[in-house]
Design an enzyme around this catalytic site. Structure first.
Site, mmCIF file in Angstrom:
data_model
loop_
_atom_site.group_PDB
_atom_site.id
_atom_site.type_symbol
_atom_site.label_atom_id
_atom_site.label_comp_id
_atom_site.label_asym_id
_atom_site.label_seq_id
_atom_site.Cartn_x
_atom_site.Cartn_y
_atom_site.Cartn_z
ATOM 1 N N ARG A 88 16.018 1.393 3.010
ATOM 2 C CA ARG A 88 15.178 2.209 3.896
ATOM 3 C C ARG A 88 14.105 1.328 4.522
ATOM 4 O O ARG A 88 13.912 0.180 4.121
ATOM 5 C CB ARG A 88 14.509 3.356 3.124
ATOM 6 C CG ARG A 88 13.615 2.876 2.003
ATOM 7 C CD ARG A 88 12.615 3.900 1.529
ATOM 8 N NE ARG A 88 11.948 3.450 0.310
ATOM 9 C CZ ARG A 88 10.955 2.574 0.255
ATOM 10 N NH1 ARG A 88 10.507 2.013 1.373
ATOM 11 N NH2 ARG A 88 10.415 2.230 -0.893
ATOM 12 N N TYR A 94 6.682 4.440 -5.486
ATOM 13 C CA TYR A 94 7.019 4.902 -6.841
ATOM 14 C C TYR A 94 7.588 6.312 -6.756
ATOM 15 O O TYR A 94 7.118 7.132 -5.961
ATOM 16 C CB TYR A 94 5.758 4.908 -7.712
ATOM 17 C CG TYR A 94 5.849 5.813 -8.925
ATOM 18 C CD1 TYR A 94 6.559 5.417 -10.063
ATOM 19 C CD2 TYR A 94 5.252 7.071 -8.935
ATOM 20 C CE1 TYR A 94 6.662 6.265 -11.166
ATOM 21 C CE2 TYR A 94 5.341 7.916 -10.032
ATOM 22 C CZ TYR A 94 6.050 7.510 -11.140
ATOM 23 O OH TYR A 94 6.172 8.333 -12.228
ATOM 24 N N HIS A 95 8.609 6.589 -7.570
ATOM 25 C CA HIS A 95 9.105 7.953 -7.751
ATOM 26 C C HIS A 95 9.088 8.261 -9.241
ATOM 27 O O HIS A 95 9.354 7.376 -10.066
ATOM 28 C CB HIS A 95 10.543 8.101 -7.245
ATOM 29 C CG HIS A 95 10.700 7.862 -5.780
ATOM 30 N ND1 HIS A 95 9.908 8.465 -4.829
ATOM 31 C CD2 HIS A 95 11.571 7.085 -5.096
ATOM 32 C CE1 HIS A 95 10.279 8.072 -3.628
ATOM 33 N NE2 HIS A 95 11.285 7.224 -3.756
ATOM 34 N N LEU A 161 6.664 8.261 3.082
ATOM 35 C CA LEU A 161 7.865 8.446 3.898
ATOM 36 C C LEU A 161 8.597 7.121 4.052
ATOM 37 O O LEU A 161 7.949 6.079 4.190
ATOM 38 C CB LEU A 161 7.475 8.906 5.310
ATOM 39 C CG LEU A 161 7.805 10.335 5.731
ATOM 40 C CD1 LEU A 161 6.884 11.289 4.984
ATOM 41 C CD2 LEU A 161 7.573 10.495 7.230
ATOM 42 N N CYS A 191 3.060 1.053 -0.723
ATOM 43 C CA CYS A 191 3.412 0.843 0.696
ATOM 44 C C CYS A 191 2.815 -0.444 1.245
ATOM 45 O O CYS A 191 2.697 -0.628 2.457
ATOM 46 C CB CYS A 191 2.968 2.040 1.547
ATOM 47 S SG CYS A 191 3.655 3.589 0.952
#
Length: 232
Positions: A88, A94-95, A161, A191
């Site tokens: 991407r 982080y998730h 995003l 980011c």
């Protein structure tokens, strides 16, 4: 033009398994488009919207800088987290549990052919959702995602995003912190942006826990209005 979107809630699912599944759906849409062009057909292309919650994982976008991950392989293991370099846009994020992740896999030719507009609509769906909790979410110039307190010393990001698109087909998407453990963000420069904090909906509301199913419903309501689509 097919404006119907197939909604799937994958629940708690491994990042790599979900990525593989996304790729499978993405390729399926691309194959139909390629065949249509090659054989001068007009077969309908499907659209999908995946909700998922991942175990602790860090992902680095194709233009990202690995130095923004502040942990060694052993430290990642100790924290029960995994790491993937993925396809991407964007840098590192982080998730994890308590975060609502949405992956729209859309053929934008069913809606509009404008990636900039697509990203703005994703942000808008989150901004409208936050407004229902009396939280003012905004954009930060030059930085994708949704932010609170932009232009103040307390600027903080609540939604990240990152997307990929090919032949107007999208994958990857957004990650909204709802009940996230914000400590995991301390292990990265989120980011790639230094000196900016990260927040979560429950923190902003002063609650121990926010109903995630309710938040999902609000996101879908605003998403369907913005994209003028139907979820099935």
């Amino acid at each position: 033009m097919n404006k119907t979107i197939q909604l799937q809630d994958l629940g708690h699912k491994d990042y790599k398994a979900t990525w593989d599944y996304q790729e499978q759906l993405f390729q399926n849409v691309l194959d139909i488009k390629i065949q249509n062009r090659r054989e001068e057909r007009q077969d309908e292309t499907p659209n999908y919207f995946l909700f998922v919650e991942h175990p602790h994982v860090y992902t680095l976008g194709k233009s990202g800088d690995l130095s923004n991950l502040l942990l060694s392989e052993k430290q990642l293991e100790a924290k029960g987290a995994t790491f993937y370099k993925i396809n991407r846009g964007g840098d590192i994020t982080y998730h994890g549990p308590g975060q609502i992740v949405g992956y729209p896999i859309l053929d934008l030719e069913n809606f509009f052919t404008d990636i900039h507009k697509y990203l703005r609509f994703l942000e808008e769906a989150i901004i409208f959702t936050l407004a229902e909790y009396n939280i003012i979410g905004t954009r930060s110039e030059g930085e994708t995602g949704v932010w609170l307190g932009v232009g103040t010393p307390f600027a903080r990001k609540i939604c990240a995003l990152g997307v990929r698109a090919s032949r107007w087909v999208t994958m990857h998407g957004f990650a909204l912190n709802v009940n996230a453990d914000l400590g995991y963000f301390d292990n990265i420069i989120p980011c790639g942006i230094k000196g900016k904090a990260v927040t979560s909906l429950n923190v902003e509301l002063g609650l121990e826990r926010v109903n995630e199913e309710e938040v999902k419903e609000k996101i879908l309501k605003h998403f369907t209005q913005l994209f003028d689509c139907k979820m099935i």
